[in-house]
Write a protein that holds these residues in place. Structure first.
Motif, short mmCIF file in Angstrom:
data_model
loop_
_atom_site.label_atom_id
_atom_site.label_comp_id
_atom_site.label_asym_id
_atom_site.label_seq_id
_atom_site.Cartn_x
_atom_site.Cartn_y
_atom_site.Cartn_z
N TRP A 157 39.26 63.53 101.33
CA TRP A 157 40.45 62.68 101.20
C TRP A 157 41.17 62.80 99.87
N PHE A 158 40.58 63.45 98.86
CA PHE A 158 41.19 63.46 97.54
C PHE A 158 40.80 64.72 96.80
N SER A 159 41.74 65.28 96.03
CA SER A 159 41.50 66.49 95.24
C SER A 159 41.64 66.15 93.76
N PRO A 160 40.52 65.98 93.04
CA PRO A 160 40.61 65.67 91.61
C PRO A 160 41.26 66.78 90.80
N ALA A 161 41.08 68.03 91.21
CA ALA A 161 41.67 69.14 90.46
C ALA A 161 43.20 69.06 90.48
N ILE A 162 43.79 68.78 91.63
CA ILE A 162 45.24 68.64 91.73
C ILE A 162 45.73 67.45 90.89
N PHE A 163 45.00 66.35 90.95
CA PHE A 163 45.39 65.15 90.22
C PHE A 163 45.35 65.40 88.71
N LEU A 164 44.31 66.05 88.21
CA LEU A 164 44.21 66.32 86.78
C LEU A 164 45.22 67.37 86.34
N TYR A 165 45.57 68.27 87.24
CA TYR A 165 46.64 69.23 86.93
C TYR A 165 47.97 68.50 86.75
N LEU A 166 48.21 67.51 87.58
CA LEU A 166 49.41 66.69 87.41
C LEU A 166 49.42 66.00 86.05
N SER A 219 56.49 60.44 93.34
CA SER A 219 56.46 61.29 94.54
C SER A 219 55.40 62.38 94.44
N MET A 220 55.01 62.74 93.22
CA MET A 220 54.00 63.78 93.05
C MET A 220 52.59 63.30 93.41
N LEU A 221 52.39 62.00 93.49
CA LEU A 221 51.05 61.47 93.75
C LEU A 221 50.58 61.73 95.17
N GLN A 222 51.44 62.20 96.05
CA GLN A 222 51.02 62.50 97.41
C GLN A 222 50.28 63.82 97.51
N PHE A 223 50.41 64.69 96.52
CA PHE A 223 49.80 66.01 96.61
C PHE A 223 48.28 66.00 96.50
N PRO A 224 47.66 65.14 95.68
CA PRO A 224 46.18 65.16 95.64
C PRO A 224 45.52 64.55 96.86
N LEU A 225 46.27 63.90 97.74
CA LEU A 225 45.68 63.18 98.87
C LEU A 225 45.74 64.02 100.14
N ASP A 226 44.68 63.91 100.95
CA ASP A 226 44.59 64.64 102.22
C ASP A 226 44.61 63.71 103.42
N LEU A 227 45.01 62.47 103.23
CA LEU A 227 44.94 61.49 104.31
C LEU A 227 45.95 61.75 105.41
#
Length: 368
Positions: A64-73, A218-226
């Protein structure tokens, strides 16, 4: 740990770090202050996440969540904010001056390549690298900022594709997610490039901050896989009522509707309406995308109503089915019209009057 999984996990995070460092380098070039290199320390969070993922998840992703994408943001967004806020202090040179600078830079770069081929020394390679970096530095600031925005969105899509998937998502769901990201990235890039290029917007720092806040949101949707995570509802959820069944059965659809209304199309529509009504910024593309955002929000709300009616109809059918089964099981005991000798007479094959039979419903299943 599989070698391919390890390679993908490390290579993707390395690309994230390199792109983040390019953004930090560009900020230091524009601001002319070396202290902005401290922004590179944000990549330590990504390094820590890499170590923990390799140790505990064997390089695989999370559910459900990608920490790597979130930390890249976290590592790249501050650099883009600083570049956008510095946008009004530097302007591109004229086309003739730009052509002259590009021509001279290209000649210097070709001369450095020729000298390096003749000597093949370490000093010449360093000199070539310096000339190449100097050539990049002569590129217009607006072009650099737009290029960082474009490559940032491409890195999100390609990085999510290359990252090893976890146990909570299949390859089919990943392909759906990537296709959604492509359309989302195009809308976000159009939003930033369209609104921030207006001179009336640049004259209002508060409006620029508001646009950047909505862009970051709007960028916060990218780390989520829901958006592609479909949940199998247990039978116990049906007994809890409408709300539990609704959120369980259509969790992925509800997440898509929530993203559109509250994270992307809804906020984008509000900003465009403010630009057209309060700041009097009206052009063909702005009106078109405002209408597009409005239609998307309306259609998403319409889909929400359709899903709610579908769940309600399903519950009503199930309730009627249970009532029919209960009536079939209760009617023989409640009728009281059967004679006491029914059992014995039935065994002897005696006739039974029609008026003594209980009235049954057409919905009742036949008794074996």
């Amino acid at each position: 740990m599989e070698p391919l999984v390890l390679l993908n996990a490390l290579a993707t995070r390395l690309l994230f770090v390199l792109h983040s460092l390019v953004g930090v380098w560009r900020v230091t070039e524009v601001k002319k202050e070396p202290r902005y290199w401290l922004l590179a320390l944000l990549n330590l969070l990504l390094f820590l996440e890499t170590v923990l993922t390799l140790k505990f998840k064997r390089g695989r992703g999370y559910k459900w969540f990608s920490p790597a994408i979130f930390l890249y943001l976290i590592s790249i967004v501050p650099s883009l904010w600083l570049l956008e806020m510095h946008h009004e202090t530097q302007h591109c040179n004229s086309q003739s001056e730009g052509m002259t600078q590009n021509t001279s830079s290209r000649e210097d770069f070709n001369r450095s390549l020729m000298s390096s081929e003749q000597t093949n020394g370490a000093d010449d390679l360093i000199q070539t690298a310096r000339v190449f970096v100097g050539t990049l530095s002569t590129v217009c600031e607006k072009v650099w900022t737009l290029g960082l925005h474009q490559t940032f969105l491409l890195m999100l899509i390609i990085g999510r594709w290359l990252l090893p998937i976890g146990g909570g998502i299949t390859r089919d769901q990943l392909s759906q997610l990537l296709l959604m990201f492509v359309g989302t990235a195009a809308d976000i890039l159009e939003f930033t490039s369209e609104t921030l290029e207006e001179q009336n917007v640049r004259n209002s720092p508060a409006l620029v901050y508001a646009i950047l806040v909505i862009w970051t949101w709007s960028m916060l949707q990218f780390p989520l896989d829901l958006a592609v995570q479909y949940v199998v509802c247990p039978s116990s959820v049906i007994a809890r009522g409408f709300t539990s069944l609704f959120f369980c059965q259509y969790s992925a659809d509800l997440w898509n509707i929530g993203i559109s209304v509250f994270i992307q199309d809804g906020p984008f529509l509000v900003v465009r309406l403010i630009l057209m009504t309060y700041f009097k910024v009206v052009n063909q593309m702005l009106v078109f995308f405002a209408v597009k955002n409005f239609l998307v929000v309306v259609l998403q709300l319409y889909r929400l109503v359709v899903l709610a009616l579908a769940v309600r109809t399903s519950l009503q059918k199930q309730s009627k089915g249970r009532k029919g089964e209960d009536n079939c099981s209760v009617q023989p005991a409640e009728s009281g019209l059967l004679p006491r000798g029914w059992e014995s007479n039935s065994r002897e094959g005696s006739a039974i009057p029609l008026q003594t039979l209980p009235v049954t419903s057409d919905d009742c299943p036949p008794t074996p």
